[in-house]
Design an enzyme around this catalytic site. Structure first.
Site, PDB file in Angstrom:
ATOM      1  N   GLU A 288      46.482  53.490  28.871  1.00  0.00           N
ATOM      2  CA  GLU A 288      45.745  51.930  27.917  1.00  0.00           C
ATOM      3  C   GLU A 288      44.953  51.327  28.806  1.00  0.00           C
ATOM      4  O   GLU A 288      45.567  51.135  30.331  1.00  0.00           O
ATOM      5  CB  GLU A 288      47.272  50.756  27.908  1.00  0.00           C
ATOM      6  N   CYS A 322      44.896  42.519  30.682  1.00  0.00           N
ATOM      7  CA  CYS A 322      43.803  43.679  29.846  1.00  0.00           C
ATOM      8  C   CYS A 322      43.466  42.792  28.296  1.00  0.00           C
ATOM      9  O   CYS A 322      42.519  42.769  28.388  1.00  0.00           O
ATOM     10  CB  CYS A 322      44.498  44.946  30.280  1.00  0.00           C
TER      11      CYS A 322
HETATM   12  P1  NAD Z   1      42.990  51.855  38.312  1.00  0.00           P
HETATM   13  O1  NAD Z   1      42.281  52.323  37.570  1.00  0.00           O
HETATM   14  O2  NAD Z   1      42.345  51.691  39.767  1.00  0.00           O
HETATM   15  O3  NAD Z   1      44.094  52.479  38.993  1.00  0.00           O
HETATM   16  C1  NAD Z   1      45.594  52.433  38.355  1.00  0.00           C
HETATM   17  C2  NAD Z   1      46.307  53.347  38.929  1.00  0.00           C
HETATM   18  O4  NAD Z   1      45.475  54.604  38.553  1.00  0.00           O
HETATM   19  C3  NAD Z   1      46.841  53.026  40.208  1.00  0.00           C
HETATM   20  O5  NAD Z   1      47.927  53.576  40.778  1.00  0.00           O
HETATM   21  C4  NAD Z   1      45.737  53.734  40.861  1.00  0.00           C
HETATM   22  O6  NAD Z   1      46.547  54.078  42.336  1.00  0.00           O
HETATM   23  C5  NAD Z   1      45.878  55.506  39.934  1.00  0.00           C
HETATM   24  N1  NAD Z   1      44.986  56.210  40.027  1.00  0.00           N
HETATM   25  C6  NAD Z   1      43.687  55.872  40.851  1.00  0.00           C
HETATM   26  N2  NAD Z   1      42.802  56.608  40.569  1.00  0.00           N
HETATM   27  C7  NAD Z   1      43.447  57.891  40.322  1.00  0.00           C
HETATM   28  C8  NAD Z   1      43.278  58.985  39.945  1.00  0.00           C
HETATM   29  N3  NAD Z   1      42.049  59.836  40.467  1.00  0.00           N
HETATM   30  N4  NAD Z   1      44.303  59.652  39.395  1.00  0.00           N
HETATM   31  C9  NAD Z   1      45.232  59.675  39.256  1.00  0.00           C
HETATM   32  N5  NAD Z   1      45.026  57.976  39.616  1.00  0.00           N
HETATM   33  C10 NAD Z   1      44.833  57.452  40.397  1.00  0.00           C
HETATM   34  O7  NAD Z   1      43.340  50.446  37.558  1.00  0.00           O
HETATM   35  P2  NAD Z   1      44.345  48.967  38.338  1.00  0.00           P
HETATM   36  O8  NAD Z   1      42.852  48.390  38.952  1.00  0.00           O
HETATM   37  O9  NAD Z   1      45.499  49.425  38.582  1.00  0.00           O
HETATM   38  O10 NAD Z   1      44.273  48.038  37.107  1.00  0.00           O
HETATM   39  C11 NAD Z   1      43.289  47.387  36.386  1.00  0.00           C
HETATM   40  C12 NAD Z   1      43.427  48.216  35.158  1.00  0.00           C
HETATM   41  O11 NAD Z   1      44.800  48.289  34.324  1.00  0.00           O
HETATM   42  C13 NAD Z   1      41.676  46.883  34.055  1.00  0.00           C
HETATM   43  O12 NAD Z   1      41.241  47.421  34.009  1.00  0.00           O
HETATM   44  C14 NAD Z   1      42.948  46.587  32.632  1.00  0.00           C
HETATM   45  O13 NAD Z   1      42.534  46.254  31.697  1.00  0.00           O
HETATM   46  C15 NAD Z   1      43.764  47.915  33.559  1.00  0.00           C
HETATM   47  N6  NAD Z   1      45.532  47.360  32.558  1.00  0.00           N
HETATM   48  C16 NAD Z   1      45.609  47.522  31.326  1.00  0.00           C
HETATM   49  C17 NAD Z   1      46.285  47.274  30.656  1.00  0.00           C
HETATM   50  C18 NAD Z   1      46.872  47.770  28.978  1.00  0.00           C
HETATM   51  O14 NAD Z   1      47.389  47.672  28.065  1.00  0.00           O
HETATM   52  N7  NAD Z   1      45.786  48.295  27.810  1.00  0.00           N
HETATM   53  C19 NAD Z   1      47.914  46.708  31.187  1.00  0.00           C
HETATM   54  C20 NAD Z   1      47.280  46.671  32.362  1.00  0.00           C
HETATM   55  C21 NAD Z   1      46.279  46.460  32.893  1.00  0.00           C
END
Ligand code: NAD
Length: 516
Positions: A288, A322
């Protein structure tokens, strides 16, 4: 098991002196706990590490909210071991008993609501109502999934019989998986993703976002208090690119439930697709991801209602949702009148430290601060600044709610997810052109149409290509069990959290035939 029917948990609007006083008390109590260090939890054991993650208050980043253990690959390995060990017994629990533990956790959360909200205020800069809505959503996911799980128990009665055989088909869980959450809804999303998997018998390693390690330490304490057996959830605070990617690629990870950015989601999808030595399954991957959500307003719309919907959708939690409205697409004949109303309302919004309960608090961290500021620069070259546009001086990450007008539909500001309080307003000739602009994005999460024209509403119902569509209201705030949530296109795999089919994704069906 006799349960009341599922109903959404009410959230507090914080409009009464009594509720404000109660929150002030919770904030004081939480502040008195600042600076403590929280361990990871592996197989029920609290484990510390040498290196620590430090979580700060985005309203005043020199304040340390708390510190936490920072997992290494060895810890990740141990957590996955613990999850597989726990799986052997947890999968055999009666469904009622598993659901009961979840419901107990929800009951504890309900009793500790204000304290949990106060952690969100300090750790990620939510105002009171946003924090309250998140805690309510976390409770909703648990209550809803605990009940839904019981519907999937037993054989599937609607299959046909076959002469000479006794046939049966039923669901079994997948195994040990990984949940990875973003920072913007740490409690609701991590809990929803985790409970969805464990309630039907899986076990998980939970990797929270680095900025939210205190809030989630509190949540996982509650699961322990509720009686969840050791190893069913393993709390693994750590850096995504270190332990997250290690577990994504691991041959013994059975499924990955991820919410976060498109960039990380793409990486995870690719890495998880590779079958490595020792791996015995294709990993299930649930994604997501981001959004570039639009509100379309036509000339028949109630412009006051539309302006309110835009403000709520664009600036709730500083636009860091999001589902946030980041494109405002308006039919030319009402463009100026609507933008005037939006600008007027935007000017009245307060921007202050989150514990003062403003309309907008800070953006979540230094990286967000830098990213949103970059888009403010881009906005100046791609549109006309109508309101806001400044980052306040000082250490807190405060960015004014901002609207850029007359942005072209293909401009970066109209295509890339900003994830901050910035709206790109786009002028279109008519509703038909507006619909084309709406769908001109790689994302497909939420959207809204403000219109009084019935035929247009029906066209949009069909053709507005998003997972969650709203008419004549804001585009944020989906309710679990009411509006199943998840997006199309590169927003992800459309898991539809809070929906009736969500749990099936964490199960596999076994068909058994016995010759009579
Ligand atoms: P991010 O992708 O930077 O990080 C999300 C998670 O992934 C964190 O726990 C991070 O440590 C982990 N992560 C980072 N690199 C990784 C890797 N290589 N392998 C595995 N895990 C890794 O996102 P963010 O900045 O924390 O969150 C914001 C984003 O989330 C926005 O794009 C937002 O739209 C999205 N979001 C989507 C929804 C939805 O339901 N569609 C809901 C909330 C947020």
């Amino acid at each position: 098991m006799h349960l009341l029917p599922y109903a959404n948990e009410p959230y507090d609007t914080y409009t009464t002196p009594a509720s404000l006083e109660a929150m002030a008390t919770a904030l004081r109590s939480v502040r008195a706990q600042f600076g403590q260090t929280y361990p990871m939890v592996i197989g029920g054991k609290k484990v510390m590490s040498e290196a620590l993650l430090v979580s700060t208050n985005p309203s005043a980043p020199s304040e340390v909210v708390g510190k936490s253990a920072r997992a290494t690959r060895e810890h990740a390995e141990a957590a996955l071991d613990a999850a597989w060990t726990a799986f052997e017994s947890w999968k055999r629990w009666k469904q009622e008993d598993r659901s009961r533990v979840m419901l107990k956790a929800a009951a504890i959360m309900r009793r500790r609501k204000q304290e949990l909200e106060a952690w969100l205020v300090y750790e990620i800069g939510k105002n009171y109502v946003e924090a309250s809505a998140e805690v309510a959503e976390m409770i909703d996911f648990i209550e809803y999934y605990a009940r839904q799980a019981m519907r999937h128990v037993g054989g599937l009665g609607h299959l046909n019989a076959y002469a000479g055989e006794e046939n049966e088909s039923f669901y079994i869980p997948l195994g040990a998986g990984l949940t990875i959450s973003p920072w913007n809804f740490p409690m609701a999303l991590m809990t929803g993703m985790t409970v969805g998997a464990i309630v039907v018998g899986n076990t998980v390693v939970c990797k929270p976002a680095e900025d939210t390690v205190v809030s989630l330490a509190k949540v996982f304490d509650i699961f322990e208090e509720a009686g969840l057996p050791p190893g069913v959830v393993n709390y693994l605070p750590g850096v995504g690119a270190e332990v997250g990617s290690y577990l994504v690629e691991h041959p013994r990870t059975r499924f990955i439930n991820f919410t976060g950015s498109l960039a990380t989601g793409k990486r995870i999808n690719e890495a998880a697709a590779k079958v490595v030595d020792g791996q015995r399954w294709f990993k299930r991957v649930f994604l997501e991801l981001g959004g570039k959500d639009a509100i379309l307003v036509d000339e028949t719309a109630d412009l006051d209602a539309a302006a309110l919907g835009v403000i709520q959708g664009a600036y709730g939690y500083q636009g860091q949702k999001c589902s946030a409205c980041s494109r405002l697409i308006v039919v030319d004949s009402v463009y100026d009148a609507l933008l005037e109303r939006v600008v007027e309302r935007t000017k009245k919004l307060s921007l202050a430290p989150a514990d003062q309960n403003p309309d907008l608090g800070p953006v979540c961290n230094a990286a967000q601060d830098a990213k949103v500021r970059e888009y403010l620069e881009i906005g100046h070259s791609e549109g006309k600044l109508l309101v806001g546009g400044q980052r306040l001086d000082g250490e807190g990450f405060f960015i004014q709610p901002t609207v850029f007008g007359d942005v072209a539909p293909g401009a970066r500001l109209a295509q890339e997810e900003v994830f901050g309080p910035v709206v790109a307003a786009i002028r279109v000739k008519n509703f038909t052109e507006g619909m084309a602009v709406v769908n001109n994005t790689v994302y497909g999460l939420t959207g809204a149409l403000f219109s009084r024209d019935r035929s247009r509403i029906e066209i949009a119902r069909r053709d507005f290509h998003v997972g969650n569509l709203y008419f004549n209201r804001k585009c944020t705030g989906a309710l679990a069990g009411v509006q199943p949530f998840g997006g199309f296109n590169l927003t992800g795999t459309d898991t539809k959290t809070g929906g009736p089919d969500y749990l099936l994704q964490f199960m596999q069906m076994k068909s058994v035939a016995e010759r009579l």
